[in-house]
Write an enzyme that holds these catalytic residues in place. Sequence first.
Site, mmCIF file in Angstrom:
data_model
loop_
_atom_site.group_PDB
_atom_site.id
_atom_site.type_symbol
_atom_site.label_atom_id
_atom_site.label_comp_id
_atom_site.label_asym_id
_atom_site.label_seq_id
_atom_site.Cartn_x
_atom_site.Cartn_y
_atom_site.Cartn_z
ATOM 1 N N ASP A 116 3.345 9.361 -0.708
ATOM 2 C CA ASP A 116 2.173 8.592 -0.280
ATOM 3 C C ASP A 116 1.949 7.483 -1.294
ATOM 4 O O ASP A 116 2.016 7.733 -2.511
ATOM 5 C CB ASP A 116 0.936 9.520 -0.259
ATOM 6 C CG ASP A 116 -0.016 9.211 0.889
ATOM 7 O OD1 ASP A 116 -0.046 8.049 1.324
ATOM 8 O OD2 ASP A 116 -0.744 10.126 1.327
ATOM 9 N N HIS A 138 0.815 -1.223 0.000
ATOM 10 C CA HIS A 138 0.000 0.000 0.000
ATOM 11 C C HIS A 138 0.843 1.264 0.000
ATOM 12 O O HIS A 138 0.335 2.356 -0.255
ATOM 13 C CB HIS A 138 -0.930 -0.006 1.223
ATOM 14 C CG HIS A 138 -2.016 -1.030 1.108
ATOM 15 N ND1 HIS A 138 -3.294 -0.719 0.716
ATOM 16 C CD2 HIS A 138 -2.002 -2.376 1.271
ATOM 17 C CE1 HIS A 138 -4.029 -1.823 0.672
ATOM 18 N NE2 HIS A 138 -3.266 -2.842 1.001
#
Length: 461
Positions: A365, A157
């Site tokens: 991110d 992720h």
Amino acid sequence: MSRLIVVSNRVQPPSEEGGSNQGGLAVALSAGLRESAGIWFGWSGDETSEFTGSINFAKAQGVTTATIDLEPQDIEEYYNGYANRTLWPLFHYRVDLAEFERGFAGGYERVNARFADTLLPLITAEDLIWINDYHLIPLGRELRARGCANRIGFFLHIPWPPTQLLLSLPSHRELVETLFAYDVVGFQTEAWRDSFVEYCTTQLGAQLGEDDVLRHGEHAIRAIVCPIGIDTTEFVAASTSEPALKMHEAMTVSAAGRAMIVGVDRLDYSKGLPERFLGYERFLSARPDLHEKVFLLQIAPPSRADVQSYQEIRAGLEASSGHINGAFASAEWVPIRYVNKGYPRGVLAGIYRAAKVGLVTPLRDGMNLVAKEYIAAQDPEDPGVLILSEFAGAAAQLQEALLINPYSAEDISDALGEALAMPKTERVRRWTALMQNVRDEDVMWWLRNFVTALEGAKETV
Ligand code: ADQ
């Protein structure tokens, strides 16, 4: 669809009103599991004095969960240690914050082995096993060592770091080689996948073939790009739900005609909050004409409070918001409202919808689901503007946002000016394109893409 066994560090099924403080991973996986009637296995978040491997089964909101408790030493070395003090900073390009301790690495190995021992009896022959995130990189290898022949996939992720940064991790080679126990390894963006492939080809001598198949010794894995989305239908509905309408109304009253800029992030150094405050300060200095006409609502619930770097960022932000308010506030106006709490999803959706600008500026991110939630919550007739860091994985899909460099206070300041002045036709044009992506590439699309790749893995590899 075969039965799915999803594994992640924490298992946090949504509560009735949609959990007030859930990470993006939790929100996405629950939505996916409902469709596949599978099991979600992982740590309960609770402590036990001695690890027993006993599993607690539960069912919440249509999702079956199987959880285990961990010992204090496991939590310290595996979770607070290797996962959050070694891998998280390193994979977010913060080698300066990464701590390399053999004890952490040992705890990480131990807990992954414990996960494997406990999970193995739950697996039946046809199950697809899907392991999530950096806490559990070696779990596939541990399962294989115990004879598990099922298809096993891994999804990362967070970003995959550049090779030169990864080389600073002691035993980097051993860690990366464990990924070759999987059939499929998924990444959020091409950039992170390419970085992984580069490490494997230059450091391990792996060969990249057709269909993203990467061969290393006896092993072959498929390295795929599979960006995660949100449960868009649910979030659009949440944005006009009763709690959302109430919150929207409350925010409109409290804004008193001022334009609201919103930031919503876990309190984490990867999210670029100090830099965002500096950018906003720059904007206030550059645009005295807009004083008293705008305010920034920054919502940042604390996370990982046991880790020192998180305590430091919290203290830094309190000082910075206090400093900015001290410098610019008047009796009737506070430029930054800084809130350290979580909100139920409907309420959060109402806040997004009331904001003229969504300010999403992580320094790095994997994806960033807040950017997608902000888009999904907008009023199609009068949408707000998304300002998005070019270093968020989401930027690869959300090209119609105002893309900025989050390290540049000037970029942030200029983008705020542009967003606040943007004509409605331009806002609608950009939002329509962004919403198309958020709708088409939602969490179910992500789930189906990954599962399809996993189901097809044995044929292509
Ligand atoms: P996170 O780092 O947790 O996820 P993100 O994707 O932005 O980051 O998800 C945060 C989630 O928490 C969002 O769903 C948001 O609504 C929720 N949230 C944040 N603050 C909240 C608040 N105050 N109240 C209620 N909810 C709040 C990791 C990676 C990301 C990746 C996801 C999913 O770091 O890059 O997008 O996993 O893969």
